[in-house]
Design a protein around this motif. Structure first.
Motif, short mmCIF file in Angstrom:
data_model
loop_
_atom_site.label_atom_id
_atom_site.label_comp_id
_atom_site.label_asym_id
_atom_site.label_seq_id
_atom_site.Cartn_x
_atom_site.Cartn_y
_atom_site.Cartn_z
N UNK A 32 -34.60 92.82 172.59
CA UNK A 32 -36.04 92.80 172.87
C UNK A 32 -36.86 92.03 171.83
N UNK A 33 -36.20 91.32 170.92
CA UNK A 33 -36.95 90.66 169.85
C UNK A 33 -37.56 89.33 170.28
N UNK A 34 -37.05 88.74 171.35
CA UNK A 34 -37.57 87.43 171.78
C UNK A 34 -37.59 87.38 173.31
N UNK A 35 -38.76 86.96 173.86
CA UNK A 35 -38.91 86.90 175.32
C UNK A 35 -39.50 85.56 175.75
N UNK A 36 -38.96 84.48 175.23
CA UNK A 36 -39.48 83.16 175.58
C UNK A 36 -38.43 82.25 176.22
N UNK A 37 -37.40 82.83 176.83
CA UNK A 37 -36.32 82.05 177.43
C UNK A 37 -36.79 81.35 178.70
N UNK A 174 -22.12 85.87 164.19
CA UNK A 174 -22.59 87.21 164.54
C UNK A 174 -23.89 87.57 163.82
N UNK A 175 -24.28 86.80 162.82
CA UNK A 175 -25.53 87.09 162.12
C UNK A 175 -26.75 86.48 162.80
N UNK A 176 -26.55 85.67 163.85
CA UNK A 176 -27.69 85.16 164.61
C UNK A 176 -28.38 86.34 165.30
N UNK A 177 -29.71 86.42 165.24
CA UNK A 177 -30.39 87.68 165.57
C UNK A 177 -30.41 88.09 167.03
N UNK A 178 -30.53 87.13 167.99
CA UNK A 178 -30.74 87.54 169.38
C UNK A 178 -30.18 86.50 170.36
N UNK A 179 -30.36 86.77 171.67
CA UNK A 179 -29.84 85.88 172.70
C UNK A 179 -30.40 84.47 172.59
N UNK A 180 -31.71 84.37 172.38
CA UNK A 180 -32.31 83.04 172.33
C UNK A 180 -31.81 82.23 171.15
#
Length: 447
Positions: A32-37, A174-180
């Motif tokens: 839920x940290x990024x919603x700009x996909x 694995x340290x990349x924070x989110x899907x985007x």
């Protein structure tokens, strides 16, 4: 003195403070940290999630199914899973003003807070952890095959060490924070999947039919034939696993009442499924046509010329499963971090993320090194957990929520999917377990 009662203003301030804390945590959690996909994020993530270890075993699955049943299973699986994927996308925002960002949240809404967790989370974890383990094995085997092709005279190196090399990349990513944040990795993985699938069926077509090719069942006993058939069903089920991350991918997209997220998500899913079909069907049919029942469980192991092209294909497989691992690991990271932060009150931050995610990568690496049974793992996990979460759980949720009229087209379609999925869940693990037992007889740990 007892505790003094709080005033309404103090209660409002407390509630506001709690909601601010919850919002801060949600803004930190990976789902839920990024919603700009954009819509094409859906396409590349779904291609990356689906096309992988599964496509390489399709010719082997065809050899255990036979021409007629094999083609039927491939086509039915493609159609059924596209339908259930559409259902998942539609149910993401079926409640106005609310988004079901995680598979288990949708399960909780349908089945209840506790029962929904018990039904969905164990199955989803088996799928995602199982995929990560299988992709560890796949990445290690592809690296090993690449090394042996380009350096045929070099000293033999154990598969264990190649799995460790593959895992070392995952420790970093694995340290990349989110899907985007992994969209670039996912794009590279999607391109690689299309490339090596084309190389596989192209090289196989160029190699031609390997006479004397045989299309009959390998096993000389009826029991062995049946068990191999069941294992092949699990192989096919494993290849359609994108449903386990579809809500999490859709959660990364912006949504308004005028432009709900299901529109770009479905657009991307359609593109992805067309690309998946272009990968799956040629590899399965051409591979089986050329090698018959002599094909290996990873078709790249059956190809040896041209050397440079097969070496390149193996490296492409490795790059692809690097991205696929991250797609399936991200929801697990979200679950882990949610529990650690919300239940155990660990402060969110880099230290928590570094320790938790590194521990997960280390666990999947250890399991992959200990049990690298590629074919058996695909079949076992494919039937045990992929069938429920992909083939029939979305249909059960759809029936519970929308309650279509009995014997209507929607009602009949969903019940057919449920029946097929339940049969797959029961039968495929039996064949997969048999494959693991047969392989384990001659296996030496960490060889």
């Amino acid at each position: 003195m007892g505790n003094q009662a709080r005033s309404p203003l103090e209660i409002d301030a407390f509630i506001q403070n709690q909601s601010d804390k919850e919002r801060t945590i949600d803004d930190w959690l990976p789902i839920t940290s990024s919603r700009n996909a954009k819509w094409w994020y859906s396409a590349i993530h779904n291609v990356t999630a689906m096309v992988g270890a599964g496509v390489l075993t399709f010719p082997y699955a065809m050899s255990e199914l036979g021409w007629g049943p094999g083609v039927a299973v491939l086509v039915i699986s493609w159609v059924v899973t596209l339908y259930t994927l559409w259902q998942m996308i539609e149910m993401h925002e079926m409640v106005p003003g609310r988004r079901f960002d995680r598979y288990h949240e949708l399960g909780q809404y349908v089945f209840g807070e506790k029962l929904g967790l018990y039904i969905v989370v164990p199955q989803q974890l088996v799928v995602e952890i199982g995929v990560c383990i299988v992709y560890m094995v796949t990445g290690g085997r592809s690296l090993k095959q690449f090394h042996e092709i380009v350096c045929s005279g070099c000293k033999h190196i154990k598969l264990t060490f190649f799995i460790m090399i593959f895992a070392s990349v995952q420790f970093v990513l694995s340290q990349l924070p989110n899907f985007n944040s992994i969209s670039g990795v996912s794009l590279a993985a999607a391109v690689m999947s299309l490339s090596y699938s084309t190389i596989v069926w192209g090289a196989t077509l160029n190699k031609g039919k390997q006479e004397p090719v045989e299309y009959g069942y390998v096993s000389h006993t009826q029991g062995g034939t049946v068990l191999r058939f069941l294992a092949a069903l699990g192989d096919v089920a494993f290849a359609y696993a994108g449903h386990n991350v579809v809500l999490e991918i859709q959660a990364s997209m912006p949504s308004t009442p005028e432009k709900p997220s299901k529109i770009p998500m479905w657009k991307g899913a359609i593109v992805a499924y067309i690309l998946v079909g272009l990968c799956y069907f040629p590899v399965a049919l051409v591979g089986y046509w050329a090698f018959g029942n002599g094909v290996q469980d990873n078709i790249l192991l059956s190809l040896d010329r041209p050397h440079w092209l097969i070496a390149m294909a193996n490296m492409m497989v490795c790059v692809h499963v690097i991205g696929s691992y991250q797609i399936y690991a991200m929801p697990v990271f979200d679950m882990m971090e949610t529990v650690l932060v919300k239940r155990f009150r660990f402060p969110p931050g880099l230290t928590l993320r570094l320790i938790a995610r590194s521990a997960y990568v280390a666990f999947t690496m250890f399991f992959a090194m200990t049990f690298p049974f590629f074919g058996g793992l695909l079949s076992f996990f494919g039937g045990l957990a992929f069938a429920p979460t992909t083939y029939f759980l979305p249909c059960i949720m759809w029936l519970a929520i929308y309650k279509p009229r009995r014997f209507s087209l929607s009602w009949i379609t969903n019940w057919i999917c449920i029946l097929l999925g339940v049969l797959l869940m029961i039968m495929a693990p039996i064949g997969g377990l048999r494959e693991i037992i047969v392989t384990a007889k001659n296996y030496t740990f960490y060889s």
